[in-house]
Write an enzyme that holds these catalytic residues in place. Structure first.
Site, mmCIF file in Angstrom:
data_model
loop_
_atom_site.group_PDB
_atom_site.id
_atom_site.type_symbol
_atom_site.label_atom_id
_atom_site.label_comp_id
_atom_site.label_asym_id
_atom_site.label_seq_id
_atom_site.Cartn_x
_atom_site.Cartn_y
_atom_site.Cartn_z
ATOM 1 N N ARG A 283 0.135 2.026 -10.404
ATOM 2 C CA ARG A 283 1.532 1.765 -10.339
ATOM 3 C C ARG A 283 1.866 0.298 -10.597
ATOM 4 N NH1 ARG A 283 4.164 5.649 -7.268
ATOM 5 N NH2 ARG A 283 2.850 7.531 -7.148
ATOM 6 N N ASP B 245 11.228 10.848 -4.548
ATOM 7 C CA ASP B 245 10.788 9.986 -4.047
ATOM 8 C C ASP B 245 11.743 8.902 -3.700
ATOM 9 O OD1 ASP B 245 7.944 10.350 -3.552
ATOM 10 O OD2 ASP B 245 7.954 10.908 -5.695
ATOM 11 N N LEU C 5 5.848 12.833 -4.778
ATOM 12 C CA LEU C 5 4.519 12.672 -5.429
ATOM 13 C C LEU C 5 3.360 12.481 -4.186
ATOM 14 C CD1 LEU C 5 5.370 10.154 -8.053
ATOM 15 C CD2 LEU C 5 4.815 12.251 -8.434
ATOM 16 N N CYS D 121 7.971 1.582 3.009
ATOM 17 C CA CYS D 121 8.561 2.038 2.005
ATOM 18 C C CYS D 121 9.942 2.342 2.061
ATOM 19 C CB CYS D 121 7.710 3.397 1.311
ATOM 20 S SG CYS D 121 6.003 3.133 1.730
ATOM 21 N N HIS E 211 -0.858 1.897 -2.847
ATOM 22 C CA HIS E 211 -0.220 0.610 -2.794
ATOM 23 C C HIS E 211 -0.881 -0.283 -2.147
ATOM 24 C CE1 HIS E 211 3.732 2.629 -3.760
ATOM 25 N NE2 HIS E 211 3.553 1.998 -4.956
ATOM 26 N N GLU F 76 11.760 0.541 -0.893
ATOM 27 C CA GLU F 76 10.899 -0.385 -1.216
ATOM 28 C C GLU F 76 10.350 -0.637 -2.555
ATOM 29 O OE1 GLU F 76 8.051 -2.570 1.657
ATOM 30 O OE2 GLU F 76 6.930 -0.984 0.716
ATOM 31 N N ASP F 77 9.914 0.433 -2.999
ATOM 32 C CA ASP F 77 9.362 0.241 -4.342
ATOM 33 C C ASP F 77 10.148 -0.175 -5.657
ATOM 34 O OD1 ASP F 77 6.863 1.030 -3.435
ATOM 35 O OD2 ASP F 77 7.588 3.213 -3.541
ATOM 36 N N ARG G 132 9.853 8.090 -11.064
ATOM 37 C CA ARG G 132 10.446 7.034 -10.405
ATOM 38 C C ARG G 132 11.253 6.081 -11.123
ATOM 39 N NH1 ARG G 132 7.815 5.359 -4.817
ATOM 40 N NH2 ARG G 132 10.362 4.989 -4.736
ATOM 41 N N ILE H 113 3.750 12.676 1.879
ATOM 42 C CA ILE H 113 3.937 12.460 0.496
ATOM 43 C C ILE H 113 3.939 10.866 0.128
ATOM 44 C CG2 ILE H 113 5.400 14.294 -0.128
ATOM 45 C CD1 ILE H 113 7.783 12.544 0.459
#
Ligand code: CIR
Length: 263
Positions: free
Chosen positions: A137, A66, A24, A255, A168, A71-72, A91, A249
């Site tokens: 997000r 992704d 993304l 991340c 973010h 980290e997400d 994701r 990206i």
């Protein structure tokens, strides 16, 4: 003052999948070169190890372009880990794939059940609180659920705002020590860091705001010399890392790992 917000014994990373060319992005500046991305990733892992961290490198997940941005998927604290709910539909499954690895390292792993969404890139843990930026997000319901999940571990969650048009919260800031933040001026101008010492990144060097303090060093993306010098002048040891392919990206250095010290 304790240093739990930047002293880490462990990190989890995940190998970039070849499918990362479909990652993304807000703007198309060309596809990442996957071979180069792999080499950058190898250096990233090597530098974390050099900083004294035991690093797990998970296998690539081709079905999630992704998924290198681990980290997400989770928030890792000393007392336990919280499996998050990424707001990007493509994701969502990544956190389910991360949960078993967290259970190997922590005895207390909590799972958000929704309906809210929250991604780790919007979460900044300092020595005194957890700041969470509302973004495209991460919504208030997700933030409330996180607040409840970490309350009995003694953490305070404060809802703040990720700047409009920024992916973010931590795309625009990072922790340099327990009370010092590196930030873009557009974020620090919102006043969300009152009580902290703030170092602003130089104009035109906004991606430098996504850096990571790990034990005795600050890892910064290369190519942002004015900001790197500011951080050095403030007394920090800076190591610059190549991250050009992830940046295509929208992925910064933070991340690429979950960093923690399970108690
Ligand atoms: C995404 O849009 O989700 C990825 N291409 C980039 C995620 C970066 N993660 C982060 O800032 N924590």
């Amino acid at each position: 003052m304790s240093e739990r917000s930047f002293r880490f014994t462990h990190a989890i990373t995940r190998r970039p999948p070849v499918s990362a060319i479909n990652g993304l992005r807000a703007e198309n500046v060309g596809n990442p070169d996957i071979d180069l991305m792999m080499r950058h990733h190898d250096s990233y892992v090597a530098e974390l190890r050099q900083a004294g961290v035991e690093v797990s490198v998970l296998d690539a997940l081709e079905e999630f372009p992704d998924s290198l941005f681990v980290e997400d998927t989770a928030l890792c604290l000393r007392e336990g880990a919280v499996v998050l709910r990424p707001g990007a539909p493509s994701r969502f499954g990544e956190s389910m794939a991360m949960a078993p690895h967290l259970k190997d390292l922590y005895s207390d792993v909590r799972q958000l059940s929704g309906p809210g969404f929250i991604e780790g890139g919007d979460i900044l843990t300092t020595e005194s609180e957890i700041l969470v930026g509302k973004s495209d997000r991460t919504n208030s319901a997700g933030i409330e659920e996180l607040r409840t999940a970490v309350a009995d571990w003694g953490y305070t969650v404060r809802e703040v705002r990720t700047p409009p048009g920024v992916l973010h919260f931590k795309s625009d800031c990072s922790l340099l020590d327990g009370s010092t933040i590196l930030s873009t001026p557009r974020l620090s101008a919102t006043g969300c860091f009152e009580g902290y010492t703030v170092i602003d990144v130089a104009e035109g060097e906004e991606p430098a705001a996504n850096s990571i303090r790990v034990n005795d060093v600050v890892f910064m993306p290369s190519g942002f010399p004015v900001t790197a010098q500011r951080v050095r002048t403030a007394g920090f040891v800076v190591i610059e890392l190549e991250n050009s392919e992830c940046q295509k990206i929208d992925g910064g250095l933070s991340c690429l790992s979950l960093r923690f010290s399970p108690s």
